[in-house]
Enzyme design. Structure first.
Site, PDB file in Angstrom:
ATOM      1  N   ASP A  10     -13.162 -10.932  -0.409  1.00 23.31           N
ATOM      2  CA  ASP A  10     -13.180 -10.953  -1.793  1.00 23.31           C
ATOM      3  C   ASP A  10     -14.661 -11.582  -2.122  1.00 23.31           C
ATOM      4  O   ASP A  10     -14.819 -12.708  -1.609  1.00 23.31           O
ATOM      5  CB  ASP A  10     -12.381 -12.061  -2.419  1.00 23.31           C
ATOM      6  N   ASP A  22      -1.389  -2.917  -7.688  1.00 22.66           N
ATOM      7  CA  ASP A  22      -0.620  -4.283  -7.580  1.00 22.66           C
ATOM      8  C   ASP A  22       0.919  -4.132  -7.916  1.00 22.66           C
ATOM      9  O   ASP A  22       0.828  -3.894  -8.918  1.00 22.66           O
ATOM     10  CB  ASP A  22      -1.483  -5.323  -8.239  1.00 22.66           C
TER      11      ASP A  22
END
Lengths: 215, 255
Positions: B12, B131
């Protein structure tokens, strides 16, 4: 001796990775170009390819690269085709409703079966994406120092059945037996991506940089 | 003689720095995405996923520069995601050296982006990230969420996966927002359901805490690849340890 390598740039996708990997493998001067003179002046030539085969072959022809490649092969300059580059060298592909390719090799590229399954009934996903073992079926200088059944990175939905060509030098098993690499005289072509295949890929590229174009 | 299951460390990255950092022996800069990507390349990772979480679109130039540098030093596939909104974003990332681009929210607002980009660049480089959360109505259904799991979309997960595959996506990155960060393991039920529902590869993500979770992701979840961040970043396990464990469990792995 410094090696000059021409990576044929016919506008289909990014060639940065191929160029970087060739440098890492020891290439001196790497030119990313569609210019016939530059390509024919190089010590060796890489013919990469990504995306849809109809567009690849059309652009390749439009830029006159097919004629340049024909001359290069005639002159004995070592050529490495990669992925759609390899498929473009074949006579024909069933992709995009059927495309006549460059015809340097006999054989037709075909799609993995719908609802593809392995011998044990397990579902096999398409694209064939990831690291598959490559079985060397015929000796070749480009396999020097690479173990048989070593892993290389593949990503494709169409493939050349190994039985389609008498020029297969390595095969892969993904529910079907496909051509992982083919070779004839001064041309060597892989379905996998050596530039993305870590150490085995870099080794194959290094072997290509040393190859005299003979089997 | 077969296709190996893949292990994919995920970075990330915010404004050019790896968030949370990485705990590797001898690392000079725990936040440098280039050094970390190179370490994972050397450690035997099968791919690397780079998730750009930079909030501001104006600061994206940093991302392109980093992707370029990673691509010139890392010789395994690189997927880049986060903030991809338009065909031009995809082109820029591919030109910078990404092998695959992951589309998340933009696919929900504009599903044709997936179709267009798959036609233009090929399915092999288009990943759709989903997601998902289990609905708490006892139906066993899962819904697609955006904004880190905060905003429901009303879209049912399996239907969405099938639609994206039909639109030309080459792969699905499935993250369980219920499990993300929990270390309780992947949500195997939705992973299995989606893997069975589509013909394209599925990457399991969200919740991995132990090496047995990786095994379960493949065997029970039917995943083609597993994504993990913290277990590798914090040095809990190395990629090599993960691979050895998977091999011991009978899973086909590149070693």
């Amino acid at each position: 001796m410094t090696q000059t390598v021409a990576v044929i740039d016919y506008g289909m996708g990014n060639l940065h990775s191929v160029e970087s990997a060739l440098r890492e493998a020891g290439a001196g001067d790497v030119a990313v170009t569609a210019d016939a003179e530059a390509i024919l002046a190089a010590d060796r030539i890489v013919f990469p390819g990504v995306g849809a085969i109809r567009d690849c072959v059309a652009e390749f022809r439009r830029l006159g690269c097919d004629e340049t490649l024909r001359l290069a092969i005639e002159r004995g300059i070592p050529v490495l085709g990669i992925c759609v580059g390899m498929q473009s060298l074949m006579a024909r592909s069933e992709e995009n409703g059927g495309v006549d390719c460059l015809g340097f090799f006999e054989g037709t590229v075909t799609r993995f079966p719908k609802s593809h399954r392995g011998a044990d009934g397990s579902k096999l996903k398409v694209p064939h994406m990831g690291w598959n073992q490559v079985t060397q079926t015929r000796e070749h200088p480009l396999w020097d120092g690479i173990a048989n059944n070593a892993y290389f990175y593949f990503v494709h939905s169409y493939f050349l059945p190994a039985a389609e060509s008498g020029c297969v030098t390595a095969a892969f098993d993904y529910g079907v037996i496909g051509s992982a690499a083919i070779t004839k005289e001064n041309v060597f072509a892989t379905q996998f991506h050596p530039e993305k295949s870590h150490e085995n890929g870099l080794k194959l590229l290094a072997n290509f940089l040393k190859w005299d174009g003979k089997c | 003689m077969s296709l190996a299951k893949r292990i994919i460390p995920c970075l990330d990255v915010d404004q050019g720095r790896v968030v949370k950092g990485v705990n590797f022996v001898g690392i000079r800069d725990a936040g440098d995405p280039i050094e970390i990507a190179r370490r994972y390349n050397d450690a035997g990772a099968d791919e690397i996923t780079f998730l750009d979480i930079t909030a501001s679109h104006e600061q994206r130039d940093t991302t392109y520069r980093i992707v370029e540098q990673i691509a010139s030093q890392v010789f395994i596939p690189l997927t880049v995601g986060g903030g991809v909104r338009a065909v031009t974003d995809i082109r820029r990332l591919l030109n910078a050296g990404a092998d695959k681009v992951s589309i998340n929210t933009a696919a929900i607002f504009n599903p044709d982006l997936v179709r267009e980009s798959a036609e233009r660049f090929g399915s092999q480089c288009i990943v759709v990230a989903m997601d998902v959360k289990a609905l708490d109505d006892g139906s066993g259904r899962y819904e697609l969420f955006t904004h880190g799991g905060r905003k429901p979309t009303g879209i049912e997960a399996i239907e969405w996966a099938q639609k994206m595959a039909a639109f030309g996506a080459g792969e699905i990155l499935l993250t369980s927002m219920d499990r993300d960060g929990t270390k309780d393991g992947y949500d195997l039920s939705i992973t299995r359901a989606i893997s069975d529902a589509v013909d394209i590869p599925v990457i399991a993500s969200g919740g991995v805490g132990t090496l047995d979770h990786l095994v379960a992701g493949f065997i029970e979840g039917g995943a083609d690849a597993v994504l993990a961040a913290s277990i590798f970043h914090f040095g809990t396990y190395t990629v090599a340890e993960a691979k050895a464990h998977l091999v011991k469990s009978g899973i086909s792995i590149r070693q």
